[in-house]
Structures are given as C-alpha cells and as structure tokens.
Motif scaffolding. Structure first.
Motif, PDB file in Angstrom:
ATOM      1  N   GLY A 229      -5.753  -5.336  -4.663  1.00 10.48           N
ATOM      2  CA  GLY A 229      -5.318  -4.555  -3.509  1.00 10.48           C
ATOM      3  C   GLY A 229      -5.604  -5.284  -2.211  1.00 10.48           C
ATOM      4  N   PHE A 230      -5.628  -4.524  -1.112  1.00 14.53           N
ATOM      5  CA  PHE A 230      -5.875  -5.102   0.200  1.00 14.53           C
ATOM      6  C   PHE A 230      -7.065  -4.464   0.906  1.00 14.53           C
ATOM      7  N   GLY A 231      -7.711  -3.498   0.287  1.00 12.06           N
ATOM      8  CA  GLY A 231      -8.825  -2.823   0.928  1.00 12.06           C
ATOM      9  C   GLY A 231      -8.415  -1.914   2.068  1.00 12.06           C
ATOM     10  N   SER A 232      -7.121  -1.616   2.165  1.00 14.96           N
ATOM     11  CA  SER A 232      -6.621  -0.870   3.327  1.00 14.96           C
ATOM     12  C   SER A 232      -6.070   0.509   2.987  1.00 14.96           C
ATOM     13  N   TRP A 233      -5.493   0.651   1.790  1.00 14.87           N
ATOM     14  CA  TRP A 233      -4.788   1.891   1.488  1.00 14.87           C
ATOM     15  C   TRP A 233      -5.257   2.494   0.162  1.00 14.87           C
ATOM     16  N   GLY A 234      -5.081   3.793   0.081  1.00 13.87           N
ATOM     17  CA  GLY A 234      -5.485   4.497  -1.130  1.00 13.87           C
ATOM     18  C   GLY A 234      -6.946   4.904  -1.079  1.00 13.87           C
ATOM     19  N   GLU A 235      -7.308   5.877  -1.888  1.00 14.88           N
ATOM     20  CA  GLU A 235      -8.663   6.420  -1.855  1.00 14.88           C
ATOM     21  C   GLU A 235      -9.724   5.353  -2.106  1.00 14.88           C
ATOM     22  N   ASP A 236      -9.425   4.404  -2.984  1.00 17.52           N
ATOM     23  CA  ASP A 236     -10.399   3.379  -3.331  1.00 17.52           C
ATOM     24  C   ASP A 236     -10.108   2.022  -2.697  1.00 17.52           C
ATOM     25  N   GLY A 237      -9.087   1.973  -1.809  1.00 17.93           N
ATOM     26  CA  GLY A 237      -8.743   0.720  -1.155  1.00 17.93           C
ATOM     27  C   GLY A 237      -7.939  -0.230  -2.009  1.00 17.93           C
ATOM     28  N   LEU A 238      -7.533   0.199  -3.194  1.00 18.97           N
ATOM     29  CA  LEU A 238      -6.797  -0.669  -4.110  1.00 18.97           C
ATOM     30  C   LEU A 238      -5.296  -0.455  -4.043  1.00 18.97           C
ATOM     31  N   GLY A 239      -4.843   0.470  -3.183  1.00 13.65           N
ATOM     32  CA  GLY A 239      -3.422   0.729  -3.060  1.00 13.65           C
ATOM     33  C   GLY A 239      -2.684  -0.429  -2.419  1.00 13.65           C
ATOM     34  N   LEU A 240      -1.408  -0.539  -2.737  1.00  8.26           N
ATOM     35  CA  LEU A 240      -0.581  -1.609  -2.185  1.00  8.26           C
ATOM     36  C   LEU A 240       0.460  -1.087  -1.204  1.00  8.26           C
ATOM     37  N   ASP A 241       0.519   0.227  -1.022  1.00  2.41           N
ATOM     38  CA  ASP A 241       1.549   0.860  -0.202  1.00  2.41           C
ATOM     39  C   ASP A 241       0.890   1.665   0.916  1.00  2.41           C
ATOM     40  N   PRO A 242       1.262   1.421   2.184  1.00  2.00           N
ATOM     41  CA  PRO A 242       0.682   2.191   3.295  1.00  2.00           C
ATOM     42  C   PRO A 242       0.866   3.696   3.145  1.00  2.00           C
ATOM     43  N   SER A 243       1.894   4.119   2.400  1.00  2.02           N
ATOM     44  CA  SER A 243       2.106   5.553   2.206  1.00  2.02           C
ATOM     45  C   SER A 243       0.981   6.200   1.406  1.00  2.02           C
ATOM     46  N   ASP A 244       0.133   5.373   0.764  1.00  2.00           N
ATOM     47  CA  ASP A 244      -1.019   5.911   0.051  1.00  2.00           C
ATOM     48  C   ASP A 244      -2.091   6.428   0.997  1.00  2.00           C
ATOM     49  N   GLY A 245      -1.931   6.156   2.298  1.00  2.00           N
ATOM     50  CA  GLY A 245      -2.909   6.599   3.285  1.00  2.00           C
ATOM     51  C   GLY A 245      -4.029   5.589   3.461  1.00  2.00           C
ATOM     52  N   PRO A 246      -4.744   5.685   4.602  1.00  2.00           N
ATOM     53  CA  PRO A 246      -5.809   4.717   4.876  1.00  2.00           C
ATOM     54  C   PRO A 246      -6.981   4.856   3.908  1.00  2.00           C
ATOM     55  N   ALA A 247      -7.604   3.745   3.607  1.00  2.00           N
ATOM     56  CA  ALA A 247      -8.734   3.738   2.677  1.00  2.00           C
ATOM     57  C   ALA A 247     -10.032   4.034   3.411  1.00  2.00           C
ATOM     58  N   GLU A 248     -10.869   4.843   2.801  1.00  2.00           N
ATOM     59  CA  GLU A 248     -12.206   5.098   3.319  1.00  2.00           C
ATOM     60  C   GLU A 248     -13.212   4.124   2.711  1.00  2.00           C
TER      61      GLU A 248
END
Length: 327
Positions: free
Chosen positions: A115-134
């Motif tokens: 992932g990018f550490g930016s999106w999804g609950e765990d930061g492993l998302g690849l799509d900004p639509s997953d929301g910001p990562a905490e």
C-alpha cells in the motif's frame, strides 16, 4: 529500517574531508547553508572536490555543482538501482567489507501488499476513495538472500533501461557509478525530505545507504551516507518557530481551541508528533548537464561478530522503481 535508529550515519567532519559530495534532491545552498558552506570551504582548499546535484529541478545549489543530474519525479529508485547495477557488473564492490560486515535480506515487494500508508483503515488501501488512513499496519517480512540474488535482480537495471525510465543520460549514470566505485576517493551522499517523504521513501533511504555498503564507503572519514533532516532551515525555521499552520512553536499542536493568549493548542510543553505524505512535483525537461571534473532488492544487513546482526550498521536493499502512476 537499516540501522534501527532515527539517526544518520556520518558526522559533520565528513564535510571537511570528503572528496565527492552527491546530493540526492536536497537544496543545501538554501536549506542547509551552514553545512553547505563547509563543503564549499573544502572545495576552495581542495579543487579536486566534486559536487553532484541530483534533483527534479534546478535550484541555487545547482550553480555550485560540477554535475547536475535531473531525473523524472519518482524515478530515483531506478537511478540508484542503475548505479548498483554498474558497481556489481564492473566489480567495483568491496567483497572484503561485504563478507565481514554484511548479510543480505529480501523483503516484501508487492505493492498490493504494501500500500501507500495513506488510505484505508490500516493504510494498505490503494484507492483514495477508501478514505484517509489513521494507521499504517504493514509489517515487512525479511528472508535470507545473497549477493548473487542481488546481482540477478539488478540485471534488469541497465544504463539504457534506467535512462529511459528516469530521463538521466547514460553517460551521467556511468559517471555516478565511477564516483561511488572509486576506492581512492571519499564519497558523502546527502538527502533530506525529498527522499524521506517519497511514496517509497524507506526504499530510497535503503538504496542510498546500499551504495555505501556495497562499496565499503561507510563509517570512514569522508565516506558516509548522511541524512540532513533536522538541520536548519529544513526544520529549524519551520517546525521550531511555528511556521506550519497546524503547529505552534516548539512543536506544540494546534487543536483549534482558543486560549487566553489567542492561540489554539495543547497545554504548554506538550510535544506534537506528526508526519505527512507528500506527492511528487511535475517533471521538467532535461537540461544540458555540466560534466564532472574527470571525466525487488535484497537488503544487506551489516553484522558485527559471528552471526550477530549489528543494529548500528546496515543494508543493501533492492527495490523496484514505482510504476508511473505511483510516482
């Protein structure tokens, strides 16, 4: 990840005794003027000292450089791998140093897992639509590797391929490899937030250090990788005096609540902690560079003693360049 410590290798005295200073994307003339003045003083006393400015755009530092190397944003990983390719191919590595101090490891290289550490609950998302990562919960898994495996990986990074990916002329790639591979000259690599806040900043940190580990140019006077984070004006005139909109002086956090003094923030003395992800700038055309004076990666983890991994020294890392949409 290589030294298990948030402290740079090297020391300030390296600026007085180094021969080649390779600046990976940091504009020292403006952002680290005191340290840069020490390099310039060395160059005035020793005309053979060389400065290489590697970046995505020209800066005031470029005016002092013996060679300016402009690369397409996000392609610096390919450039570093290309230098490693030439060092290994041409036998310009220190086998004695590697045998005594370095073990090879290889980690996860699958972007879908990292992932990018930016999106999804765990930061492993690849799509900004997953929301910001905490949080960023990726955990690397290293395995044993070897110099032969590193050589096999690097075979793909020929000067011609790297030039196509990065926009850096083949001749400049060879010139950089000559500098790192010359055992008679001390080489100091410097970098700052352009590398650290890269979409693959950890990999790029590892690769710069790898160039020193594989040549044995590390922990020697005037031969070290040197991260310049924390030095003025990168932090001193930004973080410490409250220039950032979301931070008060002395790293106090601005919560938005009003106080008697008219500032929102935490109680006095509270130390804020924060990091942000930064994208890469738009690319520029490749200018004519001035000539120099003359002319998925297994990480290497250094060890001290029989079988003991030394947390103070570290790694040659093999890291593929990001795809264009990841830069």
């Amino acid at each position: 990840t290589q030294f298990q410590s948030d402290e740079p290798m090297g020391c300030y005295e390296d600026f007085e005794v180094g021969d080649d200073f390779i600046l990976w994307g940091n504009n020292m003339a403006e952002m680290h003027p005191v340290l840069f003045s020490r390099i310039l003083a060395n160059k005035r006393k020793n005309p053979g000292v060389r400065i290489v400015d590697i970046g995505t755009r020209r800066t005031p530092t470029t005016d002092y450089a013996d060679m300016y190397v402009e690369f397409i944003p996000g392609s610096d990983l390919a450039l570093a791998n290309g230098i490693l390719h030439l060092l290994v191919r041409d036998g310009k590595i220190s086998r004695a140093f590697l045998n005594e101090n370095v073990v090879f490891k290889r980690g996860i290289e699958d972007i879908d897992q990292i992932g990018f550490g930016s999106w999804g609950e765990d930061g492993l998302g690849l799509d900004p639509s997953d929301g910001p990562a905490e949080h960023y919960r990726f955990k690397d898994q290293g395995r044993d590797a070897s110099l032969a495996e590193l050589e096999e990986f690097l075979a793909h990074y020929t000067p011609e391929h790297v030039s196509e990916v990065s926009g850096v002329p083949v001749g400049q790639i060879h010139a950089l490899a000559e500098m790192y591979g010359d055992p008679g000259r001390g080489t100091v690599s410097t970098w700052c937030m352009g590398v650290n806040q890269h979409t693959r900043g950890t990999w790029m940190n590892n690769l710069i250090t790898d160039l020193h580990l594989i040549t044995g140019k590390i922990s020697r006077p005037g031969a070290n990788p040197f991260s310049l984070t924390g030095q003025p004006s990168a932090c001193g005139t930004v973080r410490e005096v409250g220039t950032l909109a979301h931070r008060l002086p002395a790293r106090g956090r601005n919560s938005g609540a009003s106080t008697a003094g008219g500032h929102g923030g935490d109680e006095p003395g509270t130390q804020g902690q924060g990091r942000g992800d930064m994208g890469c700038p738009i690319g520029h055309d490749q200018p004519e560079a001035r000539p120099a004076h003359d002319g998925h990666v297994p990480r290497l983890h250094a060890r001290r003693g029989e079988g003991d991994v030394d947390a103070d020294h570290e790694s040659v890392g093999q890291h593929p360049e990001p795809e264009p949409d990841q830069a």
